[in-house]
Design an enzyme around this catalytic site. Structure first.
Site, PDB file in Angstrom:
ATOM      1  N   GLU A 381       5.303  37.649  -3.093  1.00 21.33           N
ATOM      2  CA  GLU A 381       5.381  36.889  -1.975  1.00 21.33           C
ATOM      3  C   GLU A 381       5.658  35.389  -3.954  1.00 21.33           C
ATOM      4  O   GLU A 381       5.448  36.000  -5.355  1.00 21.33           O
ATOM      5  CB  GLU A 381       3.892  36.649  -2.527  1.00 21.33           C
ATOM      6  CG  GLU A 381       3.212  36.755  -1.112  1.00 21.33           C
ATOM      7  CD  GLU A 381       1.619  36.785  -1.077  1.00 21.33           C
ATOM      8  OE1 GLU A 381       0.821  36.687   0.052  1.00 21.33           O
ATOM      9  OE2 GLU A 381       1.177  36.418  -2.350  1.00 21.33           O
ATOM     10  N   CYS A 382       6.475  34.350  -3.642  1.00 20.39           N
ATOM     11  CA  CYS A 382       6.661  33.389  -4.965  1.00 20.39           C
ATOM     12  C   CYS A 382       7.229  34.324  -5.779  1.00 20.39           C
ATOM     13  O   CYS A 382       8.869  34.200  -5.977  1.00 20.39           O
ATOM     14  CB  CYS A 382       5.540  32.671  -4.469  1.00 20.39           C
ATOM     15  SG  CYS A 382       6.064  31.069  -5.266  1.00 20.39           S
ATOM     16  N   ALA A 383       7.529  33.986  -6.721  1.00 22.92           N
ATOM     17  CA  ALA A 383       7.651  34.466  -7.738  1.00 22.92           C
ATOM     18  C   ALA A 383       8.222  35.888  -7.855  1.00 22.92           C
ATOM     19  O   ALA A 383       9.239  36.010  -7.962  1.00 22.92           O
ATOM     20  CB  ALA A 383       6.722  34.538  -8.779  1.00 22.92           C
ATOM     21  N   SER A 473       8.857  36.468   0.466  1.00 23.81           N
ATOM     22  CA  SER A 473       8.197  35.297   0.940  1.00 23.81           C
ATOM     23  C   SER A 473       8.020  33.983  -0.215  1.00 23.81           C
ATOM     24  O   SER A 473       7.229  34.846  -0.945  1.00 23.81           O
ATOM     25  CB  SER A 473       7.411  34.727   2.387  1.00 23.81           C
ATOM     26  OG  SER A 473       7.001  33.394   2.757  1.00 23.81           O
TER      27      SER A 473
END
Length: 496
Positions: A381-383, A473
Protein backbone atom coordinates in the site's frame (compact mmCIF):
# COMPACT_ATOMS: atom_id res chain seq x y z
CA UNK A 1 -24.77 -8.55 25.09
CA UNK A 2 -21.72 -7.05 26.81
CA UNK A 3 -21.67 -3.53 28.23
CA UNK A 4 -18.51 -1.39 28.23
CA UNK A 5 -18.25 1.29 30.88
CA UNK A 6 -14.69 2.45 30.31
CA UNK A 7 -14.52 6.19 31.15
CA UNK A 8 -13.76 8.14 27.98
CA UNK A 9 -13.26 11.60 26.52
CA UNK A 10 -13.15 12.90 22.96
CA UNK A 11 -10.68 15.73 22.37
CA UNK A 12 -12.00 17.90 19.53
CA UNK A 13 -11.48 21.40 18.12
CA UNK A 14 -13.13 23.93 15.83
CA UNK A 15 -10.46 23.34 13.18
CA UNK A 16 -7.15 21.68 12.43
CA UNK A 17 -4.14 23.38 13.99
CA UNK A 18 -5.92 24.21 17.24
CA UNK A 19 -3.76 21.91 19.35
CA UNK A 20 -5.72 18.64 19.51
CA UNK A 21 -2.64 16.42 19.27
CA UNK A 22 -0.77 18.35 21.96
CA UNK A 23 -3.73 18.25 24.35
CA UNK A 24 -4.78 14.66 23.63
CA UNK A 25 -1.24 13.28 23.82
CA UNK A 26 -0.46 15.38 26.86
CA UNK A 27 -3.63 14.26 28.61
CA UNK A 28 -2.83 10.62 27.88
CA UNK A 29 0.68 11.08 29.29
CA UNK A 30 -0.60 12.97 32.35
CA UNK A 31 -3.17 10.27 33.16
CA UNK A 32 -0.58 7.52 32.61
CA UNK A 33 1.88 9.31 34.92
CA UNK A 34 -0.76 9.01 37.66
CA UNK A 35 -0.86 5.26 37.29
CA UNK A 36 -3.92 4.98 35.06
CA UNK A 37 -4.08 2.49 32.22
CA UNK A 38 -4.94 4.75 29.29
CA UNK A 39 -6.43 3.53 26.01
CA UNK A 40 -5.40 5.82 23.09
CA UNK A 41 -7.58 6.31 20.01
CA UNK A 42 -7.61 8.54 16.93
CA UNK A 43 -10.63 9.47 14.83
CA UNK A 44 -9.95 9.10 11.10
CA UNK A 45 -7.32 7.33 9.02
CA UNK A 46 -4.20 9.15 10.28
CA UNK A 47 -1.24 6.90 11.10
CA UNK A 48 1.12 9.43 12.68
CA UNK A 49 -0.78 10.73 15.73
CA UNK A 50 -1.32 7.19 17.11
CA UNK A 51 2.46 6.82 17.31
CA UNK A 52 2.62 9.75 19.74
CA UNK A 53 -0.34 8.30 21.63
CA UNK A 54 1.44 4.96 22.00
CA UNK A 55 4.52 6.71 23.35
CA UNK A 56 2.38 8.53 25.92
CA UNK A 57 0.47 5.46 27.12
CA UNK A 58 2.60 2.40 26.44
CA UNK A 59 -0.31 0.90 24.51
CA UNK A 60 -1.00 0.55 20.79
CA UNK A 61 -2.71 3.60 19.30
CA UNK A 62 -5.86 2.59 17.44
CA UNK A 63 -7.94 4.35 14.78
CA UNK A 64 -11.70 4.80 14.78
CA UNK A 65 -12.77 5.55 11.20
CA UNK A 66 -16.47 5.35 10.38
CA UNK A 67 -15.84 5.72 6.63
CA UNK A 68 -13.29 2.94 6.33
CA UNK A 69 -14.96 0.52 8.76
CA UNK A 70 -18.56 1.71 9.00
CA UNK A 71 -20.21 3.33 12.03
CA UNK A 72 -21.27 -0.11 13.27
CA UNK A 73 -17.64 -1.08 14.00
CA UNK A 74 -16.70 2.05 15.95
CA UNK A 75 -18.05 0.77 19.28
CA UNK A 76 -16.63 -2.77 18.95
CA UNK A 77 -13.18 -1.52 17.84
CA UNK A 78 -13.14 0.99 20.69
CA UNK A 79 -14.07 -1.69 23.23
CA UNK A 80 -11.36 -3.97 21.82
CA UNK A 81 -8.67 -1.36 22.33
CA UNK A 82 -9.98 -0.12 25.68
CA UNK A 83 -10.43 -3.54 27.26
CA UNK A 84 -8.98 -3.51 30.79
CA UNK A 85 -8.19 0.22 30.81
CA UNK A 86 -9.05 2.84 33.41
CA UNK A 87 -9.78 5.62 30.93
CA UNK A 88 -9.78 6.19 27.17
CA UNK A 89 -8.81 9.36 25.33
CA UNK A 90 -9.97 9.79 21.74
CA UNK A 91 -8.30 12.46 19.61
CA UNK A 92 -10.59 13.91 16.96
CA UNK A 93 -9.86 14.80 13.35
CA UNK A 94 -10.01 18.26 11.73
CA UNK A 95 -12.91 20.32 13.08
CA UNK A 96 -15.51 18.67 15.32
CA UNK A 97 -18.16 18.42 12.59
CA UNK A 98 -15.86 17.80 9.60
CA UNK A 99 -16.15 14.38 7.97
CA UNK A 100 -16.05 12.66 4.60
CA UNK A 101 -16.73 15.15 1.80
CA UNK A 102 -20.34 15.13 0.70
CA UNK A 103 -21.32 12.50 3.28
CA UNK A 104 -22.81 14.64 6.04
CA UNK A 105 -21.48 13.75 9.48
CA UNK A 106 -19.96 10.43 8.32
CA UNK A 107 -16.44 9.92 9.73
CA UNK A 108 -16.55 13.14 11.74
CA UNK A 109 -15.41 13.47 15.33
CA UNK A 110 -18.99 14.40 16.24
CA UNK A 111 -20.32 11.14 14.82
CA UNK A 112 -17.74 9.07 16.72
CA UNK A 113 -18.50 10.95 19.95
CA UNK A 114 -22.19 10.18 19.54
CA UNK A 115 -21.59 6.52 18.75
CA UNK A 116 -19.33 6.22 21.81
CA UNK A 117 -21.70 8.25 24.01
CA UNK A 118 -18.62 10.20 25.04
CA UNK A 119 -18.38 13.79 26.30
CA UNK A 120 -16.34 16.18 24.15
CA UNK A 121 -13.65 18.56 25.33
CA UNK A 122 -13.23 21.42 22.84
CA UNK A 123 -9.67 22.70 22.36
CA UNK A 124 -9.80 26.33 21.25
CA UNK A 125 -6.87 28.25 19.80
CA UNK A 126 -7.40 31.46 21.77
CA UNK A 127 -4.63 33.46 20.14
CA UNK A 128 -5.77 36.74 18.56
CA UNK A 129 -9.21 36.74 20.22
CA UNK A 130 -10.85 37.45 23.56
CA UNK A 131 -14.65 37.96 23.84
CA UNK A 132 -15.27 36.36 20.46
CA UNK A 133 -14.35 33.00 21.99
CA UNK A 134 -17.80 32.95 23.60
CA UNK A 135 -19.57 33.17 20.25
CA UNK A 136 -17.34 30.45 18.84
CA UNK A 137 -17.94 28.02 21.71
CA UNK A 138 -21.67 28.83 21.83
CA UNK A 139 -21.96 27.93 18.15
CA UNK A 140 -20.29 24.57 18.63
CA UNK A 141 -22.31 23.76 21.74
CA UNK A 142 -25.63 24.52 20.04
CA UNK A 143 -24.97 23.11 16.55
CA UNK A 144 -25.86 19.49 17.36
CA UNK A 145 -27.68 18.84 20.65
CA UNK A 146 -26.71 15.16 20.48
CA UNK A 147 -23.05 16.11 20.90
CA UNK A 148 -22.28 16.82 24.53
CA UNK A 149 -19.50 19.38 24.90
CA UNK A 150 -18.51 19.06 28.55
CA UNK A 151 -15.75 21.62 28.72
CA UNK A 152 -13.19 23.79 26.97
CA UNK A 153 -9.40 23.87 27.03
CA UNK A 154 -7.98 27.21 25.94
CA UNK A 155 -4.73 26.87 24.01
CA UNK A 156 -2.04 29.41 23.09
CA UNK A 157 -3.13 31.89 25.75
CA UNK A 158 -0.79 34.88 25.75
CA UNK A 159 -0.87 36.15 29.36
CA UNK A 160 -2.73 36.18 32.68
CA UNK A 161 -4.76 39.17 31.48
CA UNK A 162 -5.67 37.35 28.29
CA UNK A 163 -6.83 34.37 30.35
CA UNK A 164 -9.06 36.59 32.51
CA UNK A 165 -10.75 38.06 29.41
CA UNK A 166 -11.36 34.63 27.94
CA UNK A 167 -12.80 33.21 31.14
CA UNK A 168 -15.10 36.19 31.60
CA UNK A 169 -16.41 35.78 28.06
CA UNK A 170 -17.07 32.05 28.51
CA UNK A 171 -18.98 32.54 31.77
CA UNK A 172 -22.03 33.48 29.73
CA UNK A 173 -21.91 30.27 27.66
CA UNK A 174 -22.14 27.90 30.63
CA UNK A 175 -19.34 25.61 29.48
CA UNK A 176 -16.58 25.11 32.07
CA UNK A 177 -12.97 25.94 31.29
CA UNK A 178 -11.08 22.75 32.13
CA UNK A 179 -7.63 23.98 31.20
CA UNK A 180 -5.50 26.88 29.99
CA UNK A 181 -2.28 26.29 28.06
CA UNK A 182 0.35 28.85 27.14
CA UNK A 183 2.61 28.68 24.13
CA UNK A 184 5.50 26.26 24.73
CA UNK A 185 8.24 25.69 22.16
CA UNK A 186 9.27 22.35 23.65
CA UNK A 187 5.91 20.74 22.87
CA UNK A 188 5.82 21.79 19.23
CA UNK A 189 6.32 18.86 16.88
CA UNK A 190 8.07 19.22 13.51
CA UNK A 191 6.08 18.64 10.34
CA UNK A 192 6.85 18.03 6.67
CA UNK A 193 5.02 17.22 3.44
CA UNK A 194 2.51 14.73 4.94
CA UNK A 195 2.09 16.16 8.43
CA UNK A 196 3.95 15.51 11.68
CA UNK A 197 7.26 13.63 11.61
CA UNK A 198 6.52 10.11 12.96
CA UNK A 199 7.71 9.10 16.41
CA UNK A 200 9.92 6.34 15.00
CA UNK A 201 12.05 8.90 13.17
CA UNK A 202 12.55 11.20 16.16
CA UNK A 203 13.78 8.78 18.80
CA UNK A 204 14.59 10.33 22.17
CA UNK A 205 13.46 13.76 20.96
CA UNK A 206 9.92 12.40 20.59
CA UNK A 207 10.08 10.93 24.09
CA UNK A 208 11.07 14.34 25.47
CA UNK A 209 8.33 16.09 23.49
CA UNK A 210 5.63 13.74 24.78
CA UNK A 211 6.90 14.16 28.34
CA UNK A 212 6.73 17.94 27.90
CA UNK A 213 3.16 17.68 26.59
CA UNK A 214 2.22 15.65 29.64
CA UNK A 215 3.81 18.15 32.01
CA UNK A 216 2.13 21.10 30.31
CA UNK A 217 -1.32 19.50 30.41
CA UNK A 218 -0.86 18.40 34.01
CA UNK A 219 0.12 21.93 35.03
CA UNK A 220 -2.54 23.76 33.00
CA UNK A 221 -5.57 21.47 33.16
CA UNK A 222 -7.86 20.20 35.90
CA UNK A 223 -7.13 16.47 35.60
CA UNK A 224 -9.63 15.62 38.31
CA UNK A 225 -12.44 17.41 36.51
CA UNK A 226 -11.46 15.82 33.19
CA UNK A 227 -11.45 12.34 34.71
CA UNK A 228 -14.82 13.00 36.36
CA UNK A 229 -16.19 14.10 32.97
CA UNK A 230 -14.85 10.92 31.37
CA UNK A 231 -16.56 8.82 34.04
CA UNK A 232 -19.86 10.41 33.07
CA UNK A 233 -19.81 8.80 29.61
CA UNK A 234 -22.80 6.61 28.82
CA UNK A 235 -22.52 2.82 28.88
CA UNK A 236 -21.82 1.13 25.53
CA UNK A 237 -23.79 -2.01 24.73
CA UNK A 238 -22.19 -4.49 22.37
CA UNK A 239 -19.41 -7.02 22.01
CA UNK A 240 -15.78 -5.96 21.68
CA UNK A 241 -14.22 -6.64 18.30
CA UNK A 242 -12.08 -9.77 18.13
CA UNK A 243 -10.00 -10.83 15.15
CA UNK A 244 -10.86 -14.52 15.46
CA UNK A 245 -14.55 -13.85 15.84
CA UNK A 246 -14.47 -11.42 12.91
CA UNK A 247 -12.97 -14.10 10.67
CA UNK A 248 -15.41 -16.74 11.90
CA UNK A 249 -18.35 -14.46 11.14
CA UNK A 250 -17.51 -14.25 7.43
CA UNK A 251 -16.01 -17.65 6.64
CA UNK A 252 -17.81 -19.59 3.93
CA UNK A 253 -20.99 -17.50 3.87
CA UNK A 254 -21.70 -17.98 0.19
CA UNK A 255 -25.44 -17.68 0.62
CA UNK A 256 -25.02 -14.26 2.13
CA UNK A 257 -23.44 -12.86 -1.02
CA UNK A 258 -19.86 -13.53 0.06
CA UNK A 259 -17.05 -15.33 -1.72
CA UNK A 260 -15.16 -18.25 -0.18
CA UNK A 261 -13.01 -15.86 1.88
CA UNK A 262 -15.99 -13.96 3.24
CA UNK A 263 -15.60 -10.83 1.10
CA UNK A 264 -18.65 -8.75 0.17
CA UNK A 265 -19.38 -8.58 -3.53
CA UNK A 266 -21.56 -5.94 -5.17
CA UNK A 267 -24.92 -6.92 -6.57
CA UNK A 268 -24.08 -5.93 -10.16
CA UNK A 269 -20.98 -5.97 -12.35
CA UNK A 270 -19.25 -2.69 -13.10
CA UNK A 271 -17.46 -2.06 -16.38
CA UNK A 272 -14.06 -0.33 -16.32
CA UNK A 273 -13.10 -0.65 -19.98
CA UNK A 274 -10.60 -3.45 -19.36
CA UNK A 275 -9.61 -6.43 -21.49
CA UNK A 276 -10.67 -9.86 -20.18
CA UNK A 277 -8.43 -10.78 -17.28
CA UNK A 278 -6.04 -13.71 -17.21
CA UNK A 279 -7.12 -15.88 -14.28
CA UNK A 280 -5.04 -15.53 -11.15
CA UNK A 281 -2.29 -18.14 -11.19
CA UNK A 282 -3.07 -20.71 -8.50
CA UNK A 283 -0.52 -21.22 -5.80
CA UNK A 284 1.57 -24.38 -5.63
CA UNK A 285 0.39 -26.85 -2.98
CA UNK A 286 2.67 -26.85 0.06
CA UNK A 287 3.87 -30.29 1.26
CA UNK A 288 1.69 -31.52 4.10
CA UNK A 289 3.12 -32.42 7.47
CA UNK A 290 3.16 -36.16 8.33
CA UNK A 291 0.15 -37.51 10.18
CA UNK A 292 0.18 -36.57 13.83
CA UNK A 293 2.32 -33.47 13.28
CA UNK A 294 0.96 -29.95 13.21
CA UNK A 295 1.34 -28.14 9.88
CA UNK A 296 3.75 -25.22 9.88
CA UNK A 297 2.06 -21.85 9.95
CA UNK A 298 2.80 -19.57 6.99
CA UNK A 299 5.23 -16.81 7.92
CA UNK A 300 4.17 -13.30 6.87
CA UNK A 301 6.87 -10.63 6.90
CA UNK A 302 5.54 -7.11 7.54
CA UNK A 303 7.71 -4.10 6.64
CA UNK A 304 8.60 -1.81 9.54
CA UNK A 305 11.38 0.50 10.65
CA UNK A 306 11.44 4.26 10.20
CA UNK A 307 10.61 4.16 6.47
CA UNK A 308 7.43 2.08 6.87
CA UNK A 309 5.51 3.17 9.96
CA UNK A 310 1.95 3.23 8.59
CA UNK A 311 -0.24 0.29 9.59
CA UNK A 312 -3.37 -0.44 11.57
CA UNK A 313 -2.88 -2.79 14.53
CA UNK A 314 -5.88 -4.89 13.52
CA UNK A 315 -4.13 -5.97 10.29
CA UNK A 316 -1.49 -8.01 12.11
CA UNK A 317 -4.10 -9.30 14.55
CA UNK A 318 -6.20 -10.57 11.65
CA UNK A 319 -3.20 -12.22 9.97
CA UNK A 320 -2.42 -14.08 13.19
CA UNK A 321 -6.07 -15.06 13.68
CA UNK A 322 -6.12 -16.36 10.09
CA UNK A 323 -3.30 -18.74 11.00
CA UNK A 324 -0.10 -16.89 10.13
CA UNK A 325 2.99 -16.10 12.13
CA UNK A 326 3.89 -12.43 11.70
CA UNK A 327 7.39 -11.00 11.88
CA UNK A 328 8.58 -7.44 11.21
CA UNK A 329 11.51 -6.67 8.91
CA UNK A 330 13.24 -3.36 8.24
CA UNK A 331 13.88 -2.61 4.55
CA UNK A 332 16.50 -0.04 5.58
CA UNK A 333 18.58 -2.29 7.81
CA UNK A 334 17.88 -5.95 7.07
CA UNK A 335 19.77 -7.55 4.20
CA UNK A 336 17.48 -10.56 3.97
CA UNK A 337 13.86 -11.43 4.57
CA UNK A 338 13.09 -13.77 7.47
CA UNK A 339 13.94 -17.38 6.68
CA UNK A 340 11.00 -19.35 5.38
CA UNK A 341 8.87 -16.32 4.52
CA UNK A 342 5.57 -17.23 2.86
CA UNK A 343 4.27 -13.73 2.09
CA UNK A 344 5.13 -10.06 2.45
CA UNK A 345 3.05 -7.04 3.51
CA UNK A 346 4.49 -3.57 2.87
CA UNK A 347 2.37 -0.75 4.22
CA UNK A 348 2.66 3.01 4.16
CA UNK A 349 5.38 5.36 5.29
CA UNK A 350 8.02 7.63 3.86
CA UNK A 351 10.23 5.77 1.35
CA UNK A 352 10.71 9.06 -0.51
CA UNK A 353 12.58 10.41 2.53
CA UNK A 354 14.82 7.32 2.67
CA UNK A 355 15.07 6.53 -1.04
CA UNK A 356 18.88 6.55 -1.08
CA UNK A 357 19.17 4.12 1.83
CA UNK A 358 16.45 1.84 0.49
CA UNK A 359 18.09 1.77 -2.91
CA UNK A 360 21.50 1.06 -1.39
CA UNK A 361 20.17 -2.10 0.28
CA UNK A 362 20.47 -4.14 -2.89
CA UNK A 363 20.41 -7.47 -1.06
CA UNK A 364 16.94 -6.91 0.38
CA UNK A 365 15.60 -5.43 -2.84
CA UNK A 366 16.71 -8.62 -4.56
CA UNK A 367 15.12 -10.77 -1.86
CA UNK A 368 11.77 -9.04 -2.32
CA UNK A 369 12.05 -9.55 -6.07
CA UNK A 370 12.77 -13.24 -5.54
CA UNK A 371 9.70 -13.66 -3.36
CA UNK A 372 7.56 -12.17 -6.11
CA UNK A 373 9.25 -14.31 -8.77
CA UNK A 374 8.45 -17.55 -6.95
CA UNK A 375 4.79 -16.62 -6.63
CA UNK A 376 4.58 -15.84 -2.92
CA UNK A 377 1.93 -13.19 -2.19
CA UNK A 378 2.92 -9.56 -1.69
CA UNK A 379 0.47 -6.87 -0.57
CA UNK A 380 1.71 -3.28 -0.84
CA UNK A 381 0.00 0.00 0.00
CA UNK A 382 1.22 3.47 -0.99
CA UNK A 383 4.81 3.48 0.30
CA UNK A 384 4.89 -0.22 -0.43
CA UNK A 385 3.88 0.48 -4.02
CA UNK A 386 6.71 2.98 -4.38
CA UNK A 387 9.21 0.46 -2.99
CA UNK A 388 8.08 -2.20 -5.46
CA UNK A 389 8.48 0.11 -8.50
CA UNK A 390 11.48 0.04 -10.81
CA UNK A 391 12.68 3.32 -9.40
CA UNK A 392 11.78 6.14 -7.00
CA UNK A 393 13.07 9.63 -7.84
CA UNK A 394 15.54 8.05 -10.23
CA UNK A 395 16.93 5.54 -7.71
CA UNK A 396 16.55 1.78 -8.26
CA UNK A 397 13.94 0.02 -6.13
CA UNK A 398 12.71 -3.60 -6.18
CA UNK A 399 11.56 -3.69 -9.80
CA UNK A 400 8.58 -5.91 -9.02
CA UNK A 401 6.11 -3.41 -10.50
CA UNK A 402 6.89 -2.09 -13.98
CA UNK A 403 6.48 1.60 -13.15
CA UNK A 404 8.45 4.64 -12.01
CA UNK A 405 7.62 6.79 -8.98
CA UNK A 406 8.58 10.37 -8.21
CA UNK A 407 7.81 13.16 -5.77
CA UNK A 408 5.53 16.03 -6.81
CA UNK A 409 4.20 19.22 -5.25
CA UNK A 410 0.59 18.05 -5.52
CA UNK A 411 -1.10 16.51 -2.47
CA UNK A 412 -3.48 13.66 -3.21
CA UNK A 413 -5.74 13.25 -0.21
CA UNK A 414 -9.18 11.83 0.46
CA UNK A 415 -11.47 8.91 1.07
CA UNK A 416 -12.13 6.53 -1.80
CA UNK A 417 -14.94 4.13 -2.64
CA UNK A 418 -13.26 1.36 -4.62
CA UNK A 419 -14.05 -1.89 -6.42
CA UNK A 420 -11.51 -4.65 -7.05
CA UNK A 421 -11.35 -4.91 -10.83
CA UNK A 422 -8.97 -7.87 -10.88
CA UNK A 423 -8.78 -11.11 -8.93
CA UNK A 424 -5.87 -10.85 -6.54
CA UNK A 425 -4.30 -12.33 -3.44
CA UNK A 426 -6.43 -9.89 -1.42
CA UNK A 427 -9.84 -10.02 -3.05
CA UNK A 428 -11.80 -11.39 -5.99
CA UNK A 429 -12.85 -9.01 -8.73
CA UNK A 430 -16.01 -7.16 -7.76
CA UNK A 431 -15.19 -6.77 -4.08
CA UNK A 432 -16.19 -3.38 -2.67
CA UNK A 433 -13.71 -1.69 -0.34
CA UNK A 434 -13.38 1.76 1.14
CA UNK A 435 -9.97 3.32 1.63
CA UNK A 436 -8.05 6.55 1.57
CA UNK A 437 -5.19 8.11 -0.38
CA UNK A 438 -2.55 10.36 1.17
CA UNK A 439 0.60 11.11 -0.82
CA UNK A 440 2.64 13.65 -2.77
CA UNK A 441 4.06 11.18 -5.25
CA UNK A 442 2.97 9.93 -8.64
CA UNK A 443 3.49 6.51 -10.23
CA UNK A 444 3.78 6.26 -14.02
CA UNK A 445 1.83 4.47 -15.32
CA UNK A 446 -0.81 4.77 -12.62
CA UNK A 447 -2.27 1.33 -13.33
CA UNK A 448 -1.11 -1.92 -14.85
CA UNK A 449 -2.74 -4.10 -17.49
CA UNK A 450 -4.63 -5.72 -14.62
CA UNK A 451 -5.36 -2.84 -12.22
CA UNK A 452 -5.98 -3.31 -8.52
CA UNK A 453 -8.93 -0.97 -8.01
CA UNK A 454 -11.60 0.92 -9.84
CA UNK A 455 -12.07 4.20 -7.97
CA UNK A 456 -15.68 5.40 -7.86
CA UNK A 457 -14.88 8.82 -6.39
CA UNK A 458 -13.95 11.65 -6.75
CA UNK A 459 -13.80 10.51 -10.39
CA UNK A 460 -13.97 7.10 -12.03
CA UNK A 461 -10.53 5.72 -12.79
CA UNK A 462 -8.50 2.55 -12.42
CA UNK A 463 -5.45 2.43 -10.18
CA UNK A 464 -2.78 0.04 -8.96
CA UNK A 465 -1.25 -3.22 -10.11
CA UNK A 466 -2.14 -6.90 -9.87
CA UNK A 467 0.62 -9.08 -11.30
CA UNK A 468 0.44 -12.78 -10.45
CA UNK A 469 0.77 -12.86 -6.66
CA UNK A 470 1.44 -9.12 -6.22
CA UNK A 471 -1.17 -6.54 -5.22
CA UNK A 472 0.22 -2.98 -5.16
CA UNK A 473 -1.80 0.21 -4.89
CA UNK A 474 -1.91 3.70 -3.41
CA UNK A 475 -5.12 2.81 -1.56
CA UNK A 476 -4.86 2.44 2.23
CA UNK A 477 -7.49 0.03 3.56
CA UNK A 478 -8.54 -1.11 7.03
CA UNK A 479 -8.78 -4.89 7.06
CA UNK A 480 -11.17 -4.94 10.04
CA UNK A 481 -13.81 -3.73 7.56
CA UNK A 482 -13.23 -6.83 5.40
CA UNK A 483 -11.64 -9.62 7.48
CA UNK A 484 -11.85 -11.95 4.49
CA UNK A 485 -8.89 -10.07 3.00
CA UNK A 486 -6.61 -11.49 5.70
CA UNK A 487 -8.03 -14.99 5.30
CA UNK A 488 -7.56 -14.93 1.53
CA UNK A 489 -3.99 -13.62 1.84
CA UNK A 490 -2.97 -16.23 4.42
CA UNK A 491 -4.56 -19.04 2.43
CA UNK A 492 -2.52 -17.97 -0.58
CA UNK A 493 0.57 -17.96 1.64
CA UNK A 494 -0.16 -21.59 2.55
CA UNK A 495 -0.22 -22.69 -1.07
CA UNK A 496 2.59 -20.63 -2.59
Amino acid sequence: MVTSSVPRLVIAAPASGSGKTTVATGLMAAFAARGLAVSPHKVGPDYIDPGYHALATGRVGRNLDAYLCGPELIGPLFAHGARGCDVAVVEGVMGLFDGAAGEGELASTAQVAKVLRAPVVLVVDASSQSRSVAALVHGFVSWDPEVRIGGVILNKVASDRHEVLLREALDSVGVPVLGVLRRAVQVETPARHLGLVPVAERGSVAVEAVAAMGSQVAAGCDLGALLALARGAGALAGVAWDAGAALASVAGDVAGGLDDAGLRLPGAEETWGLRPQTPLRPGRPRPQAPDGLKSTKPLVAVAGGVAFTFSYAEQAELLVAAGADVVVFDPLRDEALPEGVSGVVIGGGFPEVYASELSANEALRGAVGSVAARGAPIAAECAGLLYLCRELDGLPMCGVVDAKARMTERLTLGYRDAVAVSDSVLAPAGTRMRGHEFHRTVVEPGAGATPAWGMRNPERRVEGFVEDSVHASYLHTHWAAEPGVARRFVERCRTS
